[in-house]
Design a protein around this motif. Structure first.
Motif, mmCIF file in Angstrom:
data_model
loop_
_atom_site.group_PDB
_atom_site.id
_atom_site.type_symbol
_atom_site.label_atom_id
_atom_site.label_comp_id
_atom_site.label_asym_id
_atom_site.label_seq_id
_atom_site.Cartn_x
_atom_site.Cartn_y
_atom_site.Cartn_z
ATOM 1 N N UNK A 24 0.833 -1.205 0.000
ATOM 2 C CA UNK A 24 0.000 0.000 0.000
ATOM 3 C C UNK A 24 0.872 1.261 0.000
ATOM 4 N N UNK A 25 0.699 2.085 -1.000
ATOM 5 C CA UNK A 25 1.501 3.295 -1.128
ATOM 6 C C UNK A 25 0.634 4.539 -0.952
ATOM 7 N N UNK A 26 1.318 5.630 -0.655
ATOM 8 C CA UNK A 26 0.684 6.942 -0.729
ATOM 9 C C UNK A 26 1.698 7.863 -1.402
ATOM 10 N N UNK A 27 1.311 8.436 -2.532
ATOM 11 C CA UNK A 27 2.216 9.275 -3.319
ATOM 12 C C UNK A 27 1.966 10.755 -3.047
ATOM 13 N N UNK A 28 3.056 11.490 -2.891
ATOM 14 C CA UNK A 28 3.017 12.948 -2.758
ATOM 15 C C UNK A 28 1.999 13.418 -1.720
ATOM 16 N N UNK A 29 2.103 12.889 -0.494
ATOM 17 C CA UNK A 29 1.122 13.285 0.529
ATOM 18 C C UNK A 29 1.237 14.757 0.899
ATOM 19 N N UNK A 30 0.108 15.331 1.263
ATOM 20 C CA UNK A 30 0.080 16.721 1.714
ATOM 21 C C UNK A 30 0.102 16.736 3.240
ATOM 22 N N UNK A 31 1.127 17.370 3.802
ATOM 23 C CA UNK A 31 1.285 17.423 5.251
ATOM 24 C C UNK A 31 0.851 18.787 5.760
ATOM 25 N N UNK A 32 0.045 18.789 6.791
ATOM 26 C CA UNK A 32 -0.452 20.042 7.365
ATOM 27 C C UNK A 32 0.617 20.639 8.274
ATOM 28 N N UNK A 33 1.028 21.853 7.982
ATOM 29 C CA UNK A 33 2.042 22.541 8.776
ATOM 30 C C UNK A 33 1.396 23.250 9.958
ATOM 31 N N UNK A 34 0.311 23.941 9.677
ATOM 32 C CA UNK A 34 -0.471 24.597 10.730
ATOM 33 C C UNK A 34 -1.896 24.769 10.206
ATOM 34 N N UNK A 35 -2.688 25.574 10.885
ATOM 35 C CA UNK A 35 -4.097 25.741 10.523
ATOM 36 C C UNK A 35 -4.272 26.280 9.099
ATOM 37 N N UNK A 36 -3.288 27.054 8.629
ATOM 38 C CA UNK A 36 -3.444 27.728 7.346
ATOM 39 C C UNK A 36 -2.540 27.192 6.235
ATOM 40 N N UNK A 37 -1.511 26.426 6.603
ATOM 41 C CA UNK A 37 -0.525 26.014 5.603
ATOM 42 C C UNK A 37 -0.350 24.505 5.559
ATOM 43 N N UNK A 38 -0.014 24.022 4.367
ATOM 44 C CA UNK A 38 0.336 22.619 4.188
ATOM 45 C C UNK A 38 1.442 22.543 3.141
ATOM 46 N N UNK A 39 2.119 21.402 3.081
ATOM 47 C CA UNK A 39 3.184 21.231 2.096
ATOM 48 C C UNK A 39 3.067 19.847 1.481
ATOM 49 N N UNK A 40 3.310 19.753 0.186
ATOM 50 C CA UNK A 40 3.238 18.462 -0.501
ATOM 51 C C UNK A 40 4.621 17.847 -0.573
ATOM 52 N N UNK A 41 4.745 16.604 -0.116
ATOM 53 C CA UNK A 41 6.018 15.887 -0.177
ATOM 54 C C UNK A 41 6.154 15.241 -1.555
ATOM 55 N N UNK A 42 7.283 15.415 -2.227
ATOM 56 C CA UNK A 42 7.415 14.924 -3.603
ATOM 57 C C UNK A 42 7.872 13.467 -3.709
ATOM 58 N N UNK A 43 7.474 12.630 -2.738
ATOM 59 C CA UNK A 43 7.953 11.255 -2.705
ATOM 60 C C UNK A 43 6.814 10.259 -2.534
ATOM 61 N N UNK A 44 7.157 8.988 -2.727
ATOM 62 C CA UNK A 44 6.233 7.875 -2.448
ATOM 63 C C UNK A 44 6.580 7.303 -1.077
ATOM 64 N N UNK A 45 5.538 6.999 -0.294
ATOM 65 C CA UNK A 45 5.700 6.396 1.031
ATOM 66 C C UNK A 45 4.854 5.133 1.130
ATOM 67 N N UNK A 46 5.192 4.278 2.101
ATOM 68 C CA UNK A 46 4.315 3.162 2.438
ATOM 69 C C UNK A 46 3.183 3.730 3.286
#
Length: 211
Positions: A160-182
């Motif tokens: 099971x993979x998750x590609x380019x997940x979006x991580x929440x930094x705070x209430x207003x911001x998030x960042x997309x990781x440019x990688x594949x994870x399990x």
């Protein structure tokens, strides 16, 4: 589905990360800690090779259980039974490779965006290669996926993979990781302990630099 750490007939494997960088960034240290911990849990070994004599390894990393540091390069340590995880290889890694190889070699730093083909330095040494699919992975993810395939005998397309997940930094911001994870059982990407805090800290620092 969480990654399994069940010991089986393929459990005695060696995972080698050739450290191809003169520095040791904080995120690399967290990845190496995660690899060491999971290798211990699965009955396998982890070796960090080609570490420059001048590189000062943080005390907490140096004392991590399961981490073995070697200043020599992989070609000085092992001559056969090595599989190079290579994005340019023609064959995908398969559970059957657990019978063919005893050691699995990774060229760090794998998590470059865009990829800089660091693995080319190891490719020249003539190791037989296998690939882990088309999407760039972090180093700890690449080791995790390899272990799931050759030790847990899970085919690469069943992980099971998750590609380019979006991580929440705070209430207003998030960042997309440019990688594949399990993907973990809760649907979140499996990341090293402390990595999310480090990403948030770096993002906040980057935002402050814009002010």
């Amino acid at each position: 589905m969480q990654h399994r750490t069940t010991k089986n007939r393929h459990s005695s494997k060696l995972y080698v990360v050739e450290h191809l960088d003169p520095e040791l960034e904080a995120w690399s240290a967290l990845e190496y800690k995660a690899i060491a911990k999971e290798c211990v849990e699965s009955g396998s070994r982890f070796l960090l090779s080609s570490v420059p004599e001048s590189l000062k390894i943080p005390h907490d990393l140096k004392n991590t259980k399961g981490l073995n540091v070697e200043h020599r390069g992989i070609e000085e340590l092992y001559k056969e039974g090595i599989c190079l995880l290579d994005p340019a290889a023609s064959k995908e890694l398969s559970p059957e490779d657990g019978d063919l190889f005893q050691a699995f070699l990774f060229g760090g730093i794998l998590g470059d965006d865009p990829p800089r083909d660091r693995t080319s330095e190891l490719r020249k040494k003539g190791f037989e290669g296998r690939r882990l699919g088309p999407v760039q992975m972090t180093t700890d993810t690449a080791v995790r996926v390899t272990r799931m395939i050759v030790q847990d005998q899970v085919p690469i397309d069943k992980i099971p993979y998750i590609d380019h997940p979006e991580l929440k930094i705070n209430k207003h911001e998030s960042t997309e990781m440019p990688f594949r994870y399990v993907r973990a059982g809760d649907g979140q990407p499996i990341m090293p302990e402390g990595m999310l805090d480090l990403i948030k800290k770096d993002s906040e620092k980057g935002f402050e630099d814009l002010l």
